[in-house]
Structure formats: C-alpha cells, structure tokens
Design a protein around this motif. Structure first.
Motif, PDB file in Angstrom:
ATOM      1  N   SER A 112     -19.403  47.853 -43.222  1.00 17.53           N
ATOM      2  CA  SER A 112     -18.776  49.107 -43.645  1.00 17.53           C
ATOM      3  C   SER A 112     -17.957  49.746 -42.531  1.00 17.53           C
ATOM      4  N   SER A 113     -18.225  49.366 -41.287  1.00 17.59           N
ATOM      5  CA  SER A 113     -17.503  49.930 -40.145  1.00 17.59           C
ATOM      6  C   SER A 113     -17.695  49.022 -38.931  1.00 17.59           C
ATOM      7  N   MET A 114     -16.963  49.282 -37.888  1.00 13.79           N
ATOM      8  CA  MET A 114     -17.144  48.520 -36.651  1.00 13.79           C
ATOM      9  C   MET A 114     -18.501  48.832 -36.030  1.00 13.79           C
ATOM     10  N   GLN A 115     -18.975  50.053 -36.201  1.00 11.40           N
ATOM     11  CA  GLN A 115     -20.300  50.400 -35.685  1.00 11.40           C
ATOM     12  C   GLN A 115     -21.380  49.566 -36.376  1.00 11.40           C
ATOM     13  N   GLU A 116     -21.239  49.401 -37.694  1.00 13.56           N
ATOM     14  CA  GLU A 116     -22.210  48.567 -38.403  1.00 13.56           C
ATOM     15  C   GLU A 116     -22.085  47.118 -37.948  1.00 13.56           C
ATOM     16  N   TYR A 117     -20.857  46.644 -37.725  1.00 10.96           N
ATOM     17  CA  TYR A 117     -20.685  45.269 -37.256  1.00 10.96           C
ATOM     18  C   TYR A 117     -21.354  45.073 -35.897  1.00 10.96           C
ATOM     19  N   GLU A 118     -21.264  46.070 -35.044  1.00 14.45           N
ATOM     20  CA  GLU A 118     -21.931  45.969 -33.741  1.00 14.45           C
ATOM     21  C   GLU A 118     -23.436  45.774 -33.920  1.00 14.45           C
ATOM     22  N   LEU A 119     -24.034  46.515 -34.841  1.00 13.53           N
ATOM     23  CA  LEU A 119     -25.464  46.345 -35.121  1.00 13.53           C
ATOM     24  C   LEU A 119     -25.766  44.959 -35.680  1.00 13.53           C
ATOM     25  N   ILE A 120     -24.880  44.472 -36.534  1.00 11.94           N
ATOM     26  CA  ILE A 120     -25.055  43.134 -37.109  1.00 11.94           C
ATOM     27  C   ILE A 120     -25.011  42.072 -36.006  1.00 11.94           C
ATOM     28  N   THR A 121     -24.064  42.220 -35.063  1.00 12.66           N
ATOM     29  CA  THR A 121     -23.976  41.234 -33.972  1.00 12.66           C
ATOM     30  C   THR A 121     -25.233  41.247 -33.121  1.00 12.66           C
ATOM     31  N   GLN A 122     -25.799  42.424 -32.906  1.00 14.53           N
ATOM     32  CA  GLN A 122     -27.043  42.485 -32.132  1.00 14.53           C
ATOM     33  C   GLN A 122     -28.171  41.755 -32.851  1.00 14.53           C
ATOM     34  N   THR A 123     -28.250  41.957 -34.155  1.00 15.16           N
ATOM     35  CA  THR A 123     -29.302  41.322 -34.946  1.00 15.16           C
ATOM     36  C   THR A 123     -29.108  39.820 -35.060  1.00 15.16           C
ATOM     37  N   LEU A 124     -27.881  39.403 -35.368  1.00 14.37           N
ATOM     38  CA  LEU A 124     -27.639  37.993 -35.650  1.00 14.37           C
ATOM     39  C   LEU A 124     -27.382  37.131 -34.417  1.00 14.37           C
ATOM     40  N   PHE A 125     -26.712  37.680 -33.415  1.00 14.91           N
ATOM     41  CA  PHE A 125     -26.230  36.840 -32.326  1.00 14.91           C
ATOM     42  C   PHE A 125     -26.814  37.149 -30.949  1.00 14.91           C
ATOM     43  N   MET A 126     -26.803  38.413 -30.569  1.00 11.23           N
ATOM     44  CA  MET A 126     -27.140  38.750 -29.178  1.00 11.23           C
ATOM     45  C   MET A 126     -28.590  38.461 -28.814  1.00 11.23           C
ATOM     46  N   ASP A 127     -29.484  38.598 -29.749  1.00 10.44           N
ATOM     47  CA  ASP A 127     -30.894  38.365 -29.456  1.00 10.44           C
ATOM     48  C   ASP A 127     -31.337  36.944 -29.792  1.00 10.44           C
ATOM     49  N   ASP A 128     -30.394  36.070 -30.095  1.00 13.52           N
ATOM     50  CA  ASP A 128     -30.702  34.694 -30.475  1.00 13.52           C
ATOM     51  C   ASP A 128     -30.396  33.772 -29.298  1.00 13.52           C
ATOM     52  N   GLU A 129     -31.449  33.203 -28.696  1.00 10.98           N
ATOM     53  CA  GLU A 129     -31.295  32.349 -27.513  1.00 10.98           C
ATOM     54  C   GLU A 129     -30.632  31.009 -27.824  1.00 10.98           C
ATOM     55  N   THR A 130     -30.534  30.661 -29.102  1.00 11.16           N
ATOM     56  CA  THR A 130     -29.901  29.375 -29.460  1.00 11.16           C
ATOM     57  C   THR A 130     -28.382  29.495 -29.567  1.00 11.16           C
ATOM     58  N   ILE A 131     -27.856  30.717 -29.445  1.00 17.60           N
ATOM     59  CA  ILE A 131     -26.400  30.923 -29.537  1.00 17.60           C
ATOM     60  C   ILE A 131     -25.808  31.009 -28.136  1.00 17.60           C
ATOM     61  N   LEU A 132     -24.879  30.109 -27.849  1.00 20.64           N
ATOM     62  CA  LEU A 132     -24.191  30.113 -26.560  1.00 20.64           C
ATOM     63  C   LEU A 132     -23.159  31.234 -26.520  1.00 20.64           C
ATOM     64  N   LYS A 133     -22.340  31.307 -27.576  1.00 18.34           N
ATOM     65  CA  LYS A 133     -21.323  32.358 -27.637  1.00 18.34           C
ATOM     66  C   LYS A 133     -20.857  32.532 -29.070  1.00 18.34           C
ATOM     67  N   PHE A 134     -20.253  33.683 -29.308  1.00 17.30           N
ATOM     68  CA  PHE A 134     -19.613  33.937 -30.599  1.00 17.30           C
ATOM     69  C   PHE A 134     -18.327  34.698 -30.342  1.00 17.30           C
ATOM     70  N   HIS A 135     -17.367  34.493 -31.237  1.00 14.42           N
ATOM     71  CA  HIS A 135     -16.058  35.126 -31.101  1.00 14.42           C
ATOM     72  C   HIS A 135     -15.703  35.759 -32.432  1.00 14.42           C
ATOM     73  N   SER A 136     -15.305  37.032 -32.391  1.00 13.57           N
ATOM     74  CA  SER A 136     -15.000  37.779 -33.613  1.00 13.57           C
ATOM     75  C   SER A 136     -13.496  37.892 -33.814  1.00 13.57           C
ATOM     76  N   ASN A 137     -13.061  37.702 -35.062  1.00 14.19           N
ATOM     77  CA  ASN A 137     -11.680  37.908 -35.464  1.00 14.19           C
ATOM     78  C   ASN A 137     -11.683  38.938 -36.585  1.00 14.19           C
TER      79      ASN A 137
END
Length: 151
Positions: A112-137
């Motif tokens: 719904s917003s960039m703020q919500e996307y930031e929360l989504i990235t924290q949940t899905l990517f930042m706390d996941d040790e199996t992810i080397l990197k992610f790039h947003s477009n």
C-alpha cells in the motif's frame, strides 16, 4: 488431449471468463451443452486452474508494485523449497518465479506504500540468513499486464 474447440474455448475464457456458454457456442459452432461439458472437463482436469477478478489498483486506493530480484546464499532443495513456501504464504507476494540466471527468484510484490514495503522486506528478506541479496525495482507504470497464454 485438447482439440481446436478446447483451444477456442480457452482463448475466449482467458479474455472474459464471464461469457455465457451460449455465446461461446455460437462463436465457435458448438451447442451450449457441449461447451458446458468441455468447460467442466477443462476445470476438472486443471487446464483451467482458477477464474479470478482482476481489480483496478487505481480504483481501490494507493498501492506500489515492486519487482524484486532475490539471490540465495546457497542452493539446495530444502533452502529453495523453504523460500518458495514462504513466498506462497505471504499475501503481498503476487507472483514468484524460480529462475535460471544471475538471480534465483523474481517476485512481484504489492504494497500500500513504501513504508509497508519496507516492513515486508524486513519480514521476507532482511531476517533470512539464506538470502545473499535482493534488489527492488519500483514499477512506475503498468504498460501491459496480462495472464493470457497464446493459443
């Protein structure tokens, strides 16, 4: 095995699944009953997986669409399968593709917003040790959106 009538029915259904069996039958030269029978078979055999309503994002409020490229630290079936399951279970992930190339996955995420996307990235990517990197477009404009498979 699908025949020409099935292909015609599928082509029509992809563009408008609310068409009546009568109008489909008239267009392709079959009776309404024959079209009903074929549609039932196509649904039962999962050729038609799902029939959905496509919503207009501009009519239901603000939203941001983000295409995300994800690279995992390492492969392995358990890592890949766990990531797939996590994506399937998250409501903001609209589409997830396991791909060959420089990325392991490409996702389409709605927020719904960039703020919500930031929360989504924290949940899905930042706390996941199996992810080397992610790039947003960030999508600026939907030039073409479609799900139709050429038949």
């Amino acid at each position: 095995m699908l025949d020409n009538f099935d292909h015609h029915i599928l082509k029509i259904m992809q563009s408008n699944s609310r068409r009546t069996t009568e109008s489909i039958g008239q267009e392709i030269g079959l009776s309404s009953t024959a079209v009903q029978r074929r549609l039932k078979h196509l649904r039962d055999s999962k050729v038609i997986e799902k029939e959905v309503a496509i919503l207009s994002p501009s009519k239901i409020g603000s939203h941001v669409l983000i295409l995300v490229e994800v690279v995992l630290v390492r492969g392995g079936s358990s890592v890949v399968n766990n990531f797939k399951l996590k994506m399937q279970n998250h409501p903001s992930v609209q589409q997830c593709y396991y791909v060959a190339g420089k990325n392991d996955f490409i996702l389409m995420i709605a927020a719904s917003s960039m703020q919500e996307y930031e929360l989504i990235t924290q949940t899905l990517f930042m706390d996941d040790e199996t992810i080397l990197k992610f790039h947003s477009n960030i999508v600026m404009n939907n030039v073409k959106v479609g799900l139709e498979i050429p038949l």
